[in-house]
Enzyme design. Structure first.
Site, short mmCIF file in Angstrom:
data_model
loop_
_atom_site.label_atom_id
_atom_site.label_comp_id
_atom_site.label_asym_id
_atom_site.label_seq_id
_atom_site.Cartn_x
_atom_site.Cartn_y
_atom_site.Cartn_z
N CYS A 16 0.82 -1.21 0.00
CA CYS A 16 0.00 0.00 0.00
C CYS A 16 0.85 1.26 0.00
O CYS A 16 2.02 1.24 0.36
CB CYS A 16 -0.91 0.04 1.23
SG CYS A 16 -2.08 -1.32 1.30
N GLY A 42 0.84 -0.17 -4.99
CA GLY A 42 -0.43 -0.87 -4.97
C GLY A 42 -1.22 -0.60 -6.22
O GLY A 42 -1.48 0.56 -6.54
N ASN A 117 -0.67 1.78 5.64
CA ASN A 117 0.35 0.97 4.98
C ASN A 117 1.04 0.14 6.06
O ASN A 117 1.63 0.70 6.98
CB ASN A 117 1.36 1.86 4.26
CG ASN A 117 2.56 1.09 3.74
OD1 ASN A 117 3.67 1.61 3.73
ND2 ASN A 117 2.36 -0.13 3.30
N GLY A 118 0.96 -1.16 5.96
CA GLY A 118 1.59 -2.02 6.94
C GLY A 118 0.76 -3.26 7.22
O GLY A 118 -0.05 -3.68 6.40
N CYS A 251 12.24 -1.03 7.32
CA CYS A 251 12.32 -2.15 6.37
C CYS A 251 13.48 -1.95 5.41
O CYS A 251 13.54 -0.97 4.67
CB CYS A 251 11.01 -2.26 5.60
SG CYS A 251 11.04 -3.45 4.25
N TYR A 257 14.07 -2.77 -3.22
CA TYR A 257 13.10 -2.93 -4.30
C TYR A 257 11.86 -2.05 -4.19
O TYR A 257 11.44 -1.46 -5.17
CB TYR A 257 12.67 -4.40 -4.37
CG TYR A 257 11.55 -4.67 -5.37
CD1 TYR A 257 11.79 -4.58 -6.73
CD2 TYR A 257 10.27 -5.00 -4.95
CE1 TYR A 257 10.77 -4.82 -7.66
CE2 TYR A 257 9.25 -5.24 -5.86
CZ TYR A 257 9.51 -5.15 -7.21
OH TYR A 257 8.51 -5.37 -8.12
N SER A 298 13.74 -3.07 -12.12
CA SER A 298 14.21 -3.08 -10.74
C SER A 298 15.69 -3.34 -10.61
O SER A 298 16.32 -2.92 -9.65
CB SER A 298 13.42 -4.10 -9.92
OG SER A 298 13.58 -5.40 -10.47
#
Length: 484
Positions: A16, A42, A117-118, A251, A257, A298
């Site tokens: 998200c 998302g 978000n999470g 994170c 990425y 990526s």
């Protein structure tokens, strides 16, 4: 039938992105632009809720931001000088409009909208307790748990009730909430998921990434710090610290990425970090080759760093089409096989007869790596040496990332040598954990006190995983959840 593109279904997915603004005449339009910039976080659904000083207005829809918020009539209906928005990628559970955020509820204190978000890692236990106390849930999202905790709190003010609710949840969250009193933004005490603050004229903005500020022309002020709660209202901006201080664990995969390379995450340029990751990868895993080739898009920054460090020329040996969506029609096995080339195609005129270093950000199930190696060989590559710009992904994430269950993670089931045989490369090597930390400016990973959440690599989860413990200890079939 419609199915996810085969080159898209083998990535870890950030679930998200959130955006919020207070004090702009065109709040909903700015929010829509901000969500465009966060679309990579998302792609299944998007929503915006606004407040015009008298009433809340919402528009939520399945699909991309473009197409749902590109009509003047939709934006005009989202009246007001304050709004929040959300883009969503679900995990398990149903993909349905009732789970699209922002979620909204009329509480005793007034309207309350929330974008998350999470992942709340004790959401199922809290949900069962709330059900027993009479709460009736309208979605399968863990985000709704926060709304019910706010609604049932006995604290005196809405802000106090919100803080009381957050003190009962575990896991990762970056939140943007819209109330009649102001915009509230909060980041969990470990800062696992990112959240930043900016300014556009007299308006204040919160967003998952700085790129959303860039797109709307806002000035980046700073990251919202782990455990910090921001309240933006007509009285200005307040910063609160309602939680006991903890050592942050943001994170690490945001740098590998998830985040866009033109974003700044916790003070670091994502693009620069990814180039440094590539340089570390080259120092750790040398190989003789003719070209360094990224898996687009990526793998590009890491491949540039690898090429610069190794002295091997960087070339676009794989060309990506940017006009293929996440789904396409696959009526049969033969067409399904050919469909791989809709999105990525080998540059055969360049790579025929050449030795290649193939750079990608990760290997999850391994299906994509197998297809890419096969595609390069069919195009005439003499050797394909795969180098991965992260350590092996051996563990599932429970903090807001769509990860396959552990038994489906290739690195959890095979050694590196076995993985190399599976993807049929000439060699395979991963970045070490210390190399990843060095790319982020650390001396290496301190096992007793790591700087980041790297649980997907190490299995070192920084919080309790209550719902997972319940499942393992009691074998309960927990309800599926669509995490924030």
């Amino acid at each position: 039938m419609l199915t996810t593109h085969p080159f898209d279904d083998d990535k870890l997915r950030e679930e998200c992105g959130v955006f919020g603004i207070w004090g702009a005449d065109t709040a909903a339009a700015v929010t829509a632009l901000g969500l465009h910039a966060l679309q990579h976080r998302g792609q299944e659904a998007a929503g915006i809720t606004s407040w015009d000083g008298h009433a809340f207005h919402s528009h939520r829809a399945m699909g991309h931001v473009a197409g749902n918020f590109d009509k003047d009539s939709v934006i005009r209906a989202l009246a007001g000088r304050a709004s929040i928005g959300h883009v969503r990628y679900s995990t398990t559970g149903e993909t349905a409009l009732r789970n699209v955020q922002p979620l909204f509820a009329e509480l005793a204190s007034g309207g309350f909208a929330i974008a998350h978000n999470g992942n709340i890692s004790n959401a199922m236990r809290l949900r069962r307790e709330l059900n027993r106390r009479g709460s009736i849930f309208q979605s399968t999202s863990d985000t709704e748990v926060i709304i019910h905790l706010v609604a049932t709190s006995t604290q005196p003010s809405l802000l106090d009730r919100f803080i009381d609710a957050l003190k009962q949840v575990e896991g990762a969250y970056s939140l943007a909430c819209l109330t009649e009193e102001g915009l509230i933004a909060c980041r969990d005490p470990l800062g696992i998921r990112p959240l930043v603050m900016g300014r556009l004229g007299e308006a204040y903005i919160v967003a998952s990434e700085t790129v959303a500020l860039d797109v709307v022309g806002a000035t980046y002020l700073r990251s919202i710090e782990p455990g910090e709660l921001i309240v933006v209202s007509e009285q200005g901006v307040r910063s609160l610290r309602p939680f006991a201080p903890e050592r942050p664990r943001p994170c690490i995969f945001e740098h590998v990425y998830f985040s866009r390379p033109d974003s700044i995450v916790d003070g670091a340029s994502v693009y620069s970090v990814r180039k440094a990751i590539g340089a570390e990868l080259a120092r750790e895993n040398e190989v003789e080759a003719d070209y360094v080739v990224p898996v687009p898009d990526s793998g590009v920054p890491a491949a540039i760093g690898y090429a610069q460090e190794s002295g091997i020329p960087f070339e676009l040996g794989i060309i990506r089409s940017h006009y293929v969506g996440r789904t396409f029609i696959q009526p049969g096995d033969q067409v399904r096989h050919l469909g791989v080339k809709l999105k990525h195609n080998a540059n055969s005129a360049l790579i025929a007869g050449k030795r290649l270093v193939l750079i990608d950000d990760s290997i999850v199930r391994g299906t994509t790596s197998l297809k890419i190696v096969q595609m390069l060989r069919e195009a005439g590559a003499r050797e394909v040496h795969m180098r991965i710009a992260s350590p092996p992904t051996r563990h599932s994430c429970f903090y807001g990332v769509d990860t396959p269950e552990r038994k489906k993670l290739l690195a959890a089931q095979m050694s590196v040598a076995e993985m190399n045989a599976y993807i049929k490369a000439d060699s395979l090597a991963f970045l070490s954990m210390d190399g990843l930390y060095r790319a982020l400016g650390e001396d290496g990973r301190e096992a007793a006190d790591p700087r980041y959440c790297d649980a997907c690599f190490s299995g070192d989860y920084p919080t309790r995983l209550t719902d997972q413990e319940d499942l393992q200890q009691h074998g309960e079939l927990l309800p599926a959840a669509n995490y924030g």
